[in-house]
Design an enzyme around this catalytic site. Structure first.
Site, PDB file in Angstrom:
ATOM      1  N   GLU A 137     -25.236  38.269  99.760  1.00 39.61           N
ATOM      2  CA  GLU A 137     -24.246  37.676  98.863  1.00 39.61           C
ATOM      3  C   GLU A 137     -23.539  36.555  99.593  1.00 39.61           C
ATOM      4  O   GLU A 137     -23.402  36.596 100.817  1.00 39.61           O
ATOM      5  CB  GLU A 137     -23.179  38.727  98.497  1.00 39.61           C
ATOM      6  CG  GLU A 137     -23.389  39.367  97.174  1.00 39.61           C
ATOM      7  CD  GLU A 137     -22.322  40.419  96.864  1.00 39.61           C
ATOM      8  OE1 GLU A 137     -21.294  40.500  97.546  1.00 39.61           O
ATOM      9  OE2 GLU A 137     -22.553  41.178  95.904  1.00 39.61           O
TER      10      GLU A 137
ATOM     11  N   HIS B 232     -13.194  46.901 105.651  1.00 36.82           N
ATOM     12  CA  HIS B 232     -13.601  46.784 104.249  1.00 36.82           C
ATOM     13  C   HIS B 232     -13.253  48.030 103.445  1.00 36.82           C
ATOM     14  O   HIS B 232     -13.849  48.314 102.416  1.00 36.82           O
ATOM     15  CB  HIS B 232     -15.111  46.522 104.107  1.00 36.82           C
ATOM     16  CG  HIS B 232     -15.563  45.270 104.771  1.00 36.82           C
ATOM     17  ND1 HIS B 232     -15.073  44.029 104.452  1.00 36.82           N
ATOM     18  CD2 HIS B 232     -16.467  45.057 105.756  1.00 36.82           C
ATOM     19  CE1 HIS B 232     -15.646  43.127 105.202  1.00 36.82           C
ATOM     20  NE2 HIS B 232     -16.491  43.699 106.018  1.00 36.82           N
TER      21      HIS B 232
ATOM     22  N   ARG C 105     -16.592  57.456  88.905  1.00 38.12           N
ATOM     23  CA  ARG C 105     -15.847  58.698  89.184  1.00 38.12           C
ATOM     24  C   ARG C 105     -14.364  58.392  89.157  1.00 38.12           C
ATOM     25  O   ARG C 105     -13.967  57.245  88.975  1.00 38.12           O
ATOM     26  CB  ARG C 105     -16.219  59.209  90.573  1.00 38.12           C
ATOM     27  CG  ARG C 105     -16.036  58.087  91.595  1.00 38.12           C
ATOM     28  CD  ARG C 105     -16.155  58.522  93.007  1.00 38.12           C
ATOM     29  NE  ARG C 105     -16.381  57.416  93.897  1.00 38.12           N
ATOM     30  CZ  ARG C 105     -15.455  56.604  94.381  1.00 38.12           C
ATOM     31  NH1 ARG C 105     -14.185  56.771  94.028  1.00 38.12           N
ATOM     32  NH2 ARG C 105     -15.755  55.615  95.194  1.00 38.12           N
TER      33      ARG C 105
ATOM     34  N   LYS D 275     -26.118  48.900  93.967  1.00 37.96           N
ATOM     35  CA  LYS D 275     -25.478  47.609  93.672  1.00 37.96           C
ATOM     36  C   LYS D 275     -26.471  46.644  93.029  1.00 37.96           C
ATOM     37  O   LYS D 275     -26.109  45.843  92.173  1.00 37.96           O
ATOM     38  CB  LYS D 275     -24.888  47.009  94.941  1.00 37.96           C
ATOM     39  CG  LYS D 275     -23.722  47.820  95.522  1.00 37.96           C
ATOM     40  CD  LYS D 275     -23.045  47.047  96.632  1.00 37.96           C
ATOM     41  CE  LYS D 275     -22.344  47.915  97.640  1.00 37.96           C
ATOM     42  NZ  LYS D 275     -21.137  48.580  97.205  1.00 37.96           N
TER      43      LYS D 275
HETATM   44  P1  ADP Z   1     -18.369  49.412  99.283  1.00 35.29           P
HETATM   45  O1  ADP Z   1     -19.172  49.950  98.159  1.00 35.29           O
HETATM   46  O2  ADP Z   1     -18.936  49.714 100.630  1.00 35.29           O
HETATM   47  O3  ADP Z   1     -16.904  49.760  99.169  1.00 35.29           O
HETATM   48  P2  ADP Z   1     -17.860  46.814  98.091  1.00 35.29           P
HETATM   49  O4  ADP Z   1     -18.953  45.980  97.528  1.00 35.29           O
HETATM   50  O5  ADP Z   1     -17.021  47.571  97.115  1.00 35.29           O
HETATM   51  O6  ADP Z   1     -18.474  47.821  99.164  1.00 35.29           O
HETATM   52  O7  ADP Z   1     -16.920  45.907  99.009  1.00 35.29           O
HETATM   53  C1  ADP Z   1     -15.895  46.443  99.824  1.00 35.29           C
HETATM   54  C2  ADP Z   1     -15.022  45.314 100.367  1.00 35.29           C
HETATM   55  O8  ADP Z   1     -15.812  44.395 101.140  1.00 35.29           O
HETATM   56  C3  ADP Z   1     -14.382  44.429  99.290  1.00 35.29           C
HETATM   57  O9  ADP Z   1     -13.180  44.976  98.817  1.00 35.29           O
HETATM   58  C4  ADP Z   1     -14.156  43.144 100.060  1.00 35.29           C
HETATM   59  O10 ADP Z   1     -13.035  43.241 100.909  1.00 35.29           O
HETATM   60  C5  ADP Z   1     -15.395  43.063 100.937  1.00 35.29           C
HETATM   61  N1  ADP Z   1     -16.476  42.284 100.258  1.00 35.29           N
HETATM   62  C6  ADP Z   1     -17.516  42.757  99.555  1.00 35.29           C
HETATM   63  N2  ADP Z   1     -18.310  41.765  99.097  1.00 35.29           N
HETATM   64  C7  ADP Z   1     -17.765  40.610  99.515  1.00 35.29           C
HETATM   65  C8  ADP Z   1     -18.121  39.217  99.395  1.00 35.29           C
HETATM   66  N3  ADP Z   1     -19.215  38.826  98.760  1.00 35.29           N
HETATM   67  N4  ADP Z   1     -17.302  38.307  99.981  1.00 35.29           N
HETATM   68  C9  ADP Z   1     -16.183  38.684 100.662  1.00 35.29           C
HETATM   69  N5  ADP Z   1     -15.817  39.964 100.829  1.00 35.29           N
HETATM   70  C10 ADP Z   1     -16.588  40.930 100.270  1.00 35.29           C
END
Ligand code: ADP
Length: 482
Positions: free
Chosen positions: A199, A234, A291, A115
């Site tokens: 974040e 999540h 992917r 990331k």
């Molecule tokens: P992963 O790679 O583990 O799936 P992501 O970065 O794609 O992680 O985030 C997964 C979920 O977590 C998002 O869909 C959202 O619901 C929550 N999320 C991630 N970052 C944030 C953020 N900065 N603020 C609020 N929710 C977040």
């Protein structure tokens, strides 16, 4: 391309094979001990045993899989999702052995797999990002200072994260150190990389992602969005396309941003650019998945395209023959991930024996599955049983079909997310389109679901009683004979 090996199992292996067979391409399945009799093994033209049941002794053995591919004169490997799909060295090794990897180049996988590296790569493209820091932190004191400056709540995230793991929301400064320790240890054990960063926690976001497709001739198109805000831990459970919240202008803006993200790493193939959308309709780049995505069928329904076929064509070096301006959204599609999980017990896995397995059929219903009646759900892998996807001319029709399909999906032996899917599709927040990633926290409770299930069981018992009494009345022997 005459023969491909699918380095995966379950529904996604079968999904890929279906398209390959349609295109006249032969398929090779690989399988672990517990998957000896799995449907994906029978579906393939050839199948090779690769090792014991745990995935690190079978589906994650890249070298072994490449060896099998060479022995069987395979031209290309499709990795599906999960397992080796985002493993840059695997794709590199495949290429070194003269086998095409159906996916992006190792550079793109590497950059977008982290990331932090992904944020760095898109920095110069004017893409809005979640406010946060762009480097790993290890020191709790430094992290606390950053968090105070940023303002609580904050989110500690694993750079190598995936599947919602290694993520911690922190509400105030007293909890930064302790939550950071947990996030680091979870990141280390899950991904072998303990780098975490911070974040801003977006308070009421929607998860909107854009499907992109890129060829080796420099063409990149987007295939619109998927709304994936209905999540637990999540992680997505219900996805749909299109999203009710996007205007054509916002869709175009996000689509163009996604294309730029793809261009930032010379992307080739199918990919997904994930964004968070806040309640003021500001969008922020979250990450890119390099992917085919679990929820790709909703995009297939609304575009009429076969994403696996496009992946294969692009991997063969063909030019994309679709122009952005020719693409139109038609209708609405919803997907429910049917997990072997107990929605009444914190969505914990509920693996076991599939005593009854009878999926629904009908207009606008698609079931992608890799299980059948009489099988055990292995404990070794993701507990997703199937994906139930419905399509309609309108969102209301797609929801109606989903409710019909859930009622006609008969599974006995394990608990599933089917009743949860019904709860979602009947909830006013979902039907009105007014929801965010906190749907489960805000509206769902096991007791509500339990009541609904109890009402349904009572109704079924009453119907059965009524039928019984009617039958009995009809069977009553006429008095003249007695
Ligand atoms: P992963 O790679 O583990 O799936 P992501 O970065 O794609 O992680 O985030 C997964 C979920 O977590 C998002 O869909 C959202 O619901 C929550 N999320 C991630 N970052 C944030 C953020 N900065 N603020 C609020 N929710 C977040």
């Amino acid at each position: 391309m005459k023969k491909i090996l699918i380095a995966n199992r379950g529904e996604i292996a079968i999904r890929v094979m279906k398209t390959a067979h349609k295109m006249g391409i032969k398929t090779v399945a690989v399988y672990s001990e517990i998957d000896r009799n799995a449907p994906h093994v029978r579906y393939a033209n050839e199948a090779v045993y690769i090792g014991e049941s745990p995935s690190n002794k079978s589906y994650l053995l890249g070298d072994k899989i490449i060896e099998v591919a060479k022995e069987l004169n395979v031209d290309a490997i499709h990795p599906g999702y999960g397992f080796l799909s985002e493993n840059a060295s695997f794709s590199e090794k495949a290429a070194k052995n003269g086998i095409l990897f159906i996916g992006p180049n190792p550079h793109a996988i590497r950059v977008m797999g982290s990331k932090l590296a992904a944020k760095e790569a898109v920095k110069n493209y004017n893409i809005p990002m979640v406010p946060g820091i762009d480097k790993a932190v290890t020191d709790a004191k430094e992290a606390t200072e950053i968090a105070i400056k940023m303002g609580f709540p904050i989110l500690i995230k694993a750079s190598a994260g995936g599947g919602g793991k290694g993520m911690r929301v922190v509400e105030n400064e007293q909890h930064v150190a302790e939550q950071m320790e947990r996030a680091i240890s979870e990141a280390e054990s899950s991904f072998g990389d303990g780098s975490v960063f911070i974040e801003k926690y977006i308070s009421s976001p929607r998860h909107i992602e854009i499907q992109i497709m890129a060829d080796t001739h420099g063409n990149v198109i987007h295939l619109f969005e998927r709304e994936c805000s209905i999540q637990r831990r999540h992680q997505k459970v219900v996805e749909e396309a299109p999203s009710v919240i996007l205007t054509p202008e916002l869709r175009e803006k996000m689509g163009q941003a996604a294309i730029l993200v793809a261009k930032s790493c010379n992307y080739v193939g199918a990919g997904t650019v994930e964004f968070l959308l806040d309640n003021q309709n500001n969008f922020y780049f979250l990450e890119m998945n390099t992917r085919l995505q679990v929820e790709h069928p909703v995009t297939e329904f609304i575009t009429g395209l076969d994403l696996v076929a496009l992946q294969i064509k692009v991997a063969r070096g063909e030019k994309l023959n679709i122009r952005q301006e020719d693409l139109k959204i038609k209708g609405h599609a919803i997907e429910l991930r049917v997990y072997a999980e107990d929605p009444l017990n914190d969505f914990l896995p509920s693996v076991g024996y599939l005593e009854i397995y009878n999926p629904p059929k009908g207009d606008g219903i698609r079931v992608d599955d890799g299980f059948e009646e009489g099988m055990d759900i292995p404990i070794y892998y993701d507990p997703m049983l199937s994906k139930l996807i419905t399509y309609g001319a309108t969102r209301a029709e797609a929801i109606q079909r989903m409710l019909f399909a859930i009622d006609n999906y008969h599974i006995k032996g394990v608990k599933t997310t089917l009743p949860f899917g019904k709860f979602v599709c009947q909830h006013e927040a979902f039907t009105s389109g007014n929801f965010d990633t906190h749907f489960v926290k805000n509206y769902y409770s096991p007791s509500l679901l339990q009541n609904e299930m109890k009402d349904k069981a009572e109704l079924a018992a009453l119907v059965a009683l009524k039928l019984y009494l009617e039958d009995k009345a009809q069977l009553r022997v006429p008095s003249i004979l007695s």
